[in-house]
Design a protein around this motif. Structure first.
Motif, PDB file in Angstrom:
ATOM      1  N   ASP A  13      -2.572  25.462 -31.236  1.00 14.67           N
ATOM      2  CA  ASP A  13      -2.242  23.975 -31.160  1.00 14.67           C
ATOM      3  C   ASP A  13      -2.907  23.342 -29.897  1.00 14.67           C
ATOM      4  N   LEU A  14      -3.052  24.235 -28.975  1.00 13.35           N
ATOM      5  CA  LEU A  14      -3.737  23.614 -27.723  1.00 13.35           C
ATOM      6  C   LEU A  14      -5.257  23.213 -27.870  1.00 13.35           C
ATOM      7  N   VAL A  15      -5.866  23.829 -28.779  1.00 14.09           N
ATOM      8  CA  VAL A  15      -7.240  23.703 -29.084  1.00 14.09           C
ATOM      9  C   VAL A  15      -7.227  22.179 -29.921  1.00 14.09           C
ATOM     10  N   ARG A  16      -6.401  22.245 -30.891  1.00 15.86           N
ATOM     11  CA  ARG A  16      -6.496  21.162 -31.969  1.00 15.86           C
ATOM     12  C   ARG A  16      -5.942  19.704 -30.896  1.00 15.86           C
ATOM     13  N   THR A  17      -4.886  20.126 -30.189  1.00 11.36           N
ATOM     14  CA  THR A  17      -4.521  19.021 -29.223  1.00 11.36           C
ATOM     15  C   THR A  17      -5.526  18.569 -28.404  1.00 11.36           C
ATOM     16  N   GLY A  18      -5.988  19.076 -27.619  1.00 11.00           N
ATOM     17  CA  GLY A  18      -7.348  19.008 -26.849  1.00 11.00           C
ATOM     18  C   GLY A  18      -8.401  18.328 -27.268  1.00 11.00           C
ATOM     19  N   PHE A  19      -8.916  18.748 -28.337  1.00  9.97           N
ATOM     20  CA  PHE A  19      -9.884  18.168 -29.162  1.00  9.97           C
ATOM     21  C   PHE A  19      -9.696  16.744 -29.599  1.00  9.97           C
ATOM     22  N   PHE A  93     -23.380  35.049 -38.293  1.00 12.56           N
ATOM     23  CA  PHE A  93     -24.461  35.259 -39.458  1.00 12.56           C
ATOM     24  C   PHE A  93     -23.877  34.686 -40.657  1.00 12.56           C
ATOM     25  N   ALA A  94     -22.508  35.148 -41.050  1.00  7.50           N
ATOM     26  CA  ALA A  94     -21.823  34.760 -41.996  1.00  7.50           C
ATOM     27  C   ALA A  94     -21.650  33.147 -42.264  1.00  7.50           C
ATOM     28  N   ALA A  95     -21.474  32.743 -41.241  1.00  3.63           N
ATOM     29  CA  ALA A  95     -21.506  31.082 -41.026  1.00  3.63           C
ATOM     30  C   ALA A  95     -22.822  30.484 -41.400  1.00  3.63           C
ATOM     31  N   LEU A  96     -23.826  31.003 -41.098  1.00  3.19           N
ATOM     32  CA  LEU A  96     -24.897  30.508 -41.355  1.00  3.19           C
ATOM     33  C   LEU A  96     -25.494  30.514 -42.876  1.00  3.19           C
ATOM     34  N   GLU A  97     -24.998  31.843 -43.864  1.00  2.68           N
ATOM     35  CA  GLU A  97     -25.199  31.985 -44.814  1.00  2.68           C
ATOM     36  C   GLU A  97     -24.120  31.015 -45.618  1.00  2.68           C
ATOM     37  N   ALA A  98     -23.148  30.676 -45.075  1.00  5.63           N
ATOM     38  CA  ALA A  98     -22.112  29.676 -45.735  1.00  5.63           C
ATOM     39  C   ALA A  98     -22.640  28.343 -45.792  1.00  5.63           C
ATOM     40  N   GLY A  99     -23.572  28.068 -44.936  1.00  7.51           N
ATOM     41  CA  GLY A  99     -23.988  26.631 -44.941  1.00  7.51           C
ATOM     42  C   GLY A  99     -23.365  25.558 -43.799  1.00  7.51           C
ATOM     43  N   VAL A 100     -23.073  26.179 -42.872  1.00  4.59           N
ATOM     44  CA  VAL A 100     -22.635  25.361 -41.561  1.00  4.59           C
ATOM     45  C   VAL A 100     -23.547  24.242 -41.142  1.00  4.59           C
ATOM     46  N   SER A 101     -23.131  23.445 -40.513  1.00  4.64           N
ATOM     47  CA  SER A 101     -24.321  22.538 -39.679  1.00  4.64           C
ATOM     48  C   SER A 101     -24.426  22.712 -38.423  1.00  4.64           C
ATOM     49  N   GLY A 102     -23.650  23.737 -37.953  1.00  2.19           N
ATOM     50  CA  GLY A 102     -23.699  24.001 -36.405  1.00  2.19           C
ATOM     51  C   GLY A 102     -22.573  24.742 -35.963  1.00  2.19           C
ATOM     52  N   PHE A 103     -22.862  25.001 -34.870  1.00  2.00           N
ATOM     53  CA  PHE A 103     -21.750  25.622 -33.845  1.00  2.00           C
ATOM     54  C   PHE A 103     -21.466  24.870 -32.533  1.00  2.00           C
ATOM     55  N   LEU A 104     -20.068  25.120 -32.182  1.00  2.00           N
ATOM     56  CA  LEU A 104     -19.790  24.578 -31.114  1.00  2.00           C
ATOM     57  C   LEU A 104     -18.875  25.485 -30.216  1.00  2.00           C
ATOM     58  N   LEU A 105     -19.233  25.531 -28.982  1.00  2.00           N
ATOM     59  CA  LEU A 105     -18.527  26.597 -27.839  1.00  2.00           C
ATOM     60  C   LEU A 105     -16.974  25.736 -27.577  1.00  2.00           C
ATOM     61  N   LYS A 106     -16.109  26.615 -27.632  1.00  3.11           N
ATOM     62  CA  LYS A 106     -14.585  26.154 -27.387  1.00  3.11           C
ATOM     63  C   LYS A 106     -14.642  25.522 -26.070  1.00  3.11           C
ATOM     64  N   GLU A 112     -19.790  16.889 -24.224  1.00  2.08           N
ATOM     65  CA  GLU A 112     -20.551  17.775 -25.283  1.00  2.08           C
ATOM     66  C   GLU A 112     -19.780  17.484 -26.812  1.00  2.08           C
ATOM     67  N   LEU A 113     -18.578  17.510 -26.753  1.00  2.00           N
ATOM     68  CA  LEU A 113     -17.817  17.576 -28.041  1.00  2.00           C
ATOM     69  C   LEU A 113     -18.070  16.456 -28.612  1.00  2.00           C
ATOM     70  N   THR A 114     -18.018  15.020 -28.169  1.00  2.00           N
ATOM     71  CA  THR A 114     -18.106  13.692 -28.533  1.00  2.00           C
ATOM     72  C   THR A 114     -19.744  13.586 -29.183  1.00  2.00           C
ATOM     73  N   ALA A 125     -28.683  18.930 -37.040  1.00  2.00           N
ATOM     74  CA  ALA A 125     -27.964  20.233 -36.827  1.00  2.00           C
ATOM     75  C   ALA A 125     -27.460  20.634 -35.471  1.00  2.00           C
ATOM     76  N   LEU A 126     -26.345  21.255 -35.271  1.00  5.44           N
ATOM     77  CA  LEU A 126     -25.901  21.541 -33.922  1.00  5.44           C
ATOM     78  C   LEU A 126     -26.003  22.965 -33.410  1.00  5.44           C
ATOM     79  N   LEU A 127     -27.198  23.215 -32.640  1.00  2.00           N
ATOM     80  CA  LEU A 127     -27.263  24.471 -32.215  1.00  2.00           C
ATOM     81  C   LEU A 127     -27.349  24.729 -30.649  1.00  2.00           C
ATOM     82  N   ALA A 128     -26.150  25.511 -30.279  1.00  7.76           N
ATOM     83  CA  ALA A 128     -25.970  25.776 -28.937  1.00  7.76           C
ATOM     84  C   ALA A 128     -27.014  26.839 -28.659  1.00  7.76           C
ATOM     85  N   PRO A 129     -27.753  26.506 -27.509  1.00  4.78           N
ATOM     86  CA  PRO A 129     -28.801  27.291 -27.169  1.00  4.78           C
ATOM     87  C   PRO A 129     -28.263  28.899 -27.037  1.00  4.78           C
TER      88      PRO A 129
END
Length: 221
Positions: A13-19, A93-106, A112-114, A125-129
């Motif tokens: 809940d905290l993550v969803r609320t914060g974002f 790795f599985a996420a890349l195979e699934a076709g995600v558009s990128g990754f975001l650190l919590k 950075e989020l916006t 694409a969103l690629l955190a270094p």
């Protein structure tokens, strides 16, 4: 200015609320719904048709990877960004195979989020270094993956310049940086990027990075 419709998927809940609080104050971003697990996420996306889905990985009932596969099978144009804390490299790795558009650190900042949501909504694409490095190391050190690095369909169709652009995309350069490196205009680079994605049958730069490492065009070093 068009509004970016965002769905939040996380069992915390905290993550969803914060974002949600961070994104909801932006004039060009609208939160269209929240889900606490992957099964709810699939239903939510089907019902609300968001532009961007921020998807957690470890969730009850249906994890984020499986949910992503279902979401993209139903609507390939949906942009899914995985939320991660680096805990499970196999998920990345599985996420890349699934076709995600990128990754975001919590742990990302509000800015950075916006910026990430806007970038992905625009088709980037969103690629955190830090995360990219870990994924690359997995591609170049894993036996099963190494075995797949010999043939990539469509690679021979690329021109020399398109191949140069692909390599620089895999190195994490932006269009502007590629343009400066190759001494060409940004518009020219955009054209090359579009042609690379089309010829290789890719949806975005994330998949282009994967292909470049699979083909051995670049290495983790």
């Amino acid at each position: 200015m068009s509004t970016i419709r965002v769905a939040l998927v996380d069992d915390q809940d905290l993550v969803r609320t914060g974002f949600g609080l961070i994104l909801s104050v932006e004039d060009d971003i609208e939160i269209v719904g929240e889900a606490t697990n992957g099964r709810e996420a699939v239903e939510l996306v089907s019902r609300t048709k968001p532009d961007v889905v921020l998807m957690d990985v470890q969730m009850p009932e249906l994890d984020g990877i499986a949910a992503t596969r279902e979401v993209l099978a139903n609507d390939p144009q949906t942009r899914v960004v995985i939320l991660t804390t680096f805990e499970r490299d196999d998920y990345l790795f599985a996420a890349l195979e699934a076709g995600v558009s990128g990754f975001l650190l919590k742990s990302c900042s509000a800015d950075e989020l916006t910026a990430a949501v806007r970038s992905v909504a625009q088709g980037h694409a969103l690629l955190a270094p830090q995360l990219t490095r870990r994924v690359i190391e997995r591609f170049t050190s894993s036996g099963p993956v190494r075995a797949r690095r010999t043939q990539v369909a469509g690679l021979d169709d690329l021109t020399d310049r398109e191949r140069e652009v692909l390599v620089r995309m895999a190195q994490g350069l932006s269009n502007a940086e590629i343009a400066e490196d190759l001494v060409v205009g940004t518009a020219t680079v955009k054209t090359h990027v579009s042609r690379v994605l089309t010829k290789l049958g890719l949806r975005d730069r994330v998949q282009a990075v994967v292909v470049a490492y699979q083909a051995g065009l670049v290495s983790a070093d």
